[in-house]
Write an enzyme that holds these catalytic residues in place. Structure first.
Site, PDB file in Angstrom:
ATOM      1  N   MET A  46     154.173  -9.153 -16.665  1.00 45.12           N
ATOM      2  CA  MET A  46     152.572  -9.308 -17.282  1.00 45.12           C
ATOM      3  C   MET A  46     151.526  -9.511 -16.443  1.00 45.12           C
ATOM      4  O   MET A  46     150.702  -9.852 -16.990  1.00 45.12           O
ATOM      5  CB  MET A  46     153.060  -9.821 -18.592  1.00 45.12           C
ATOM      6  N   HIS A  53     157.685 -13.426  -9.186  1.00 43.23           N
ATOM      7  CA  HIS A  53     157.666 -11.991  -9.284  1.00 43.23           C
ATOM      8  C   HIS A  53     158.034 -11.301  -7.825  1.00 43.23           C
ATOM      9  O   HIS A  53     158.685 -10.184  -7.731  1.00 43.23           O
ATOM     10  CB  HIS A  53     156.244 -11.459  -9.826  1.00 43.23           C
ATOM     11  N   GLY A 163     164.202 -11.988 -14.286  1.00 38.46           N
ATOM     12  CA  GLY A 163     164.483 -13.296 -13.546  1.00 38.46           C
ATOM     13  C   GLY A 163     165.340 -14.153 -14.587  1.00 38.46           C
ATOM     14  O   GLY A 163     165.107 -13.978 -15.865  1.00 38.46           O
ATOM     15  N   LYS A 165     165.069 -17.147 -15.127  1.00 44.63           N
ATOM     16  CA  LYS A 165     164.127 -18.101 -15.795  1.00 44.63           C
ATOM     17  C   LYS A 165     163.822 -17.793 -17.428  1.00 44.63           C
ATOM     18  O   LYS A 165     164.018 -18.459 -18.322  1.00 44.63           O
ATOM     19  CB  LYS A 165     162.625 -18.473 -15.241  1.00 44.63           C
ATOM     20  N   ASP A 166     163.817 -16.692 -17.678  1.00 45.29           N
ATOM     21  CA  ASP A 166     163.846 -15.869 -18.954  1.00 45.29           C
ATOM     22  C   ASP A 166     165.243 -15.487 -19.366  1.00 45.29           C
ATOM     23  O   ASP A 166     165.400 -14.246 -19.548  1.00 45.29           O
ATOM     24  CB  ASP A 166     162.971 -14.869 -19.045  1.00 45.29           C
TER      25      ASP A 166
HETATM   26  O1  PAF Z   1     158.984 -11.368 -18.630  1.00 48.01           O
HETATM   27  C1  PAF Z   1     157.898 -10.791 -18.865  1.00 48.01           C
HETATM   28  O2  PAF Z   1     156.800 -10.906 -17.965  1.00 48.01           O
HETATM   29  C2  PAF Z   1     157.935  -9.788 -20.108  1.00 48.01           C
HETATM   30  O3  PAF Z   1     158.420 -10.300 -20.959  1.00 48.01           O
HETATM   31  C3  PAF Z   1     158.208  -8.405 -19.787  1.00 48.01           C
HETATM   32  C4  PAF Z   1     159.589  -8.188 -19.385  1.00 48.01           C
HETATM   33  C5  PAF Z   1     157.507  -7.811 -18.482  1.00 48.01           C
HETATM   34  C6  PAF Z   1     158.124  -7.433 -20.991  1.00 48.01           C
HETATM   35  O4  PAF Z   1     156.742  -7.260 -21.475  1.00 48.01           O
END
Ligand code: PAF
Length: 298
Positions: A46, A53, A163, A165-166
């Protein structure tokens, strides 16, 4: 799709990053690579790009010939009152960082490219989406699954990079890919951290200096739980208490949850017997921060 051998060196040198907006442009670029037998790794974002990233881009470069990244602040995954409007959008800096990291193609769709007018289709992964983040952010994971499936249908990568983290997001997307027979390999990269342990996150930008000093509580609490586990602790309640004991020295940290769950089902456990996810969420100032680690008993 061309399966790239995991860990095999990239065959192409990163060139100048191309930026596109429309679905047809992404498809044409990927089709051209495929016609040459090149494989594709994909990093959806995002924006508000940070070293977390970039580590995903680096990993994607290590496993596939070409790397596609997307920047799309997905309105569907923000609830009412959440930070959709104020979400950081440093677009020029993001492009520079992604290009320098070796991204071949950056897809920056507009809302109508992802959600064509009249769109009605949603994706819900039941049983994994309701707890943890889902309890605080109803509808969030429906938004995430819906957008990621659409992005995957357009890019059709060999590898999707996510990641750790999520962790809940990663688990849900792994399940979605399996359930819907999406021909992509999902890989998780470890959480990127600041030198004091704070997990890298776009939302760290919301922290002022005092809050930033307090935010380290999340990583410190998790470190306490990890050493309790390493010392043989099996009680989920005592692990939660160990985290909360650390947080008591950080008055600006407001707990959202401290959880010990099965790493696959994301159901709470009372005793650690198999692979578990120890996950926390807290507010520090206006930032809502999350962090976690997975633990597998020896
Ligand atoms: O983790 C993120 O940045 C968002 O949830 C993703 C996977 C890009 C979906 O919008």
């Amino acid at each position: 799709m061309t399966p790239a051998a995991a860990g095999s060196p990239r065959r192409t040198r990163p060139g100048r990053m191309r930026r596109v907006r429309r679905v047809g442009q992404v498809r044409a670029a990927v089709a051209a690579w495929r016609s040459r037998g090149e494989s594709v790794g994909f990093v959806p974002t995002m924006g508000a790009i940070h070293p977390g990233h970039l580590s995903l881009i680096e990993r994607a470069r290590g496993t596939d010939d070409r790397v596609v990244a997307s920047i799309f602040v997905n309105p569907l995954q923000f609830g009412p009152g959440e930070d959709f409007r104020s979400y950081p959008r440093p677009v020029v800096r993001d492009r520079r960082m992604l290009a320098a990291a070796g991204t071949d193609l950056l897809w920056e769709p507009e809302v109508r490219d992802v959600y064509p007018p009249g769109d009605r289709t949603r994706v819900r992964v039941e049983g994994l989406s309701e707890g943890l983040e889902g309890a605080s952010r109803p509808g969030h994971f429906e938004g995430v699954a819906t957008v990621v499936l659409r992005l995957l249908h357009v890019v059709q990568p060999d590898t999707l990079w996510l990641g750790q983290k999520d962790a809940q997001q990663a688990r849900i997307l792994e399940q979605m890919v399996r359930d819907l027979h999406v021909p992509v390999r999902v890989r998780r990269a470890p959480t990127a951290r600041e030198s004091d342990g704070l997990a890298r996150s776009s939302r760290n930008a919301y922290l002022d200096a005092t809050q930033r000093a307090q935010a380290v509580a999340l990583a410190r609490g998790l470190a306490a739980a990890r050493s309790a586990l390493a010392g043989g602790e099996h009680s989920a309640e005592r692990l939660r208490r160990a985290i909360r004991a650390v947080w008591r020295s950080f008055p600006a940290v407001r707990e959202d949850y401290v959880a010990v769950v099965d790493a696959d089902t994301l159901e709470p456990v009372t005793r650690v017997r198999g692979r578990v996810l120890v996950a926390v969420a807290a507010r520090v100032g206006r930032a809502r921060l999350i962090d976690n680690f997975e633990w597998r008993p020896a």
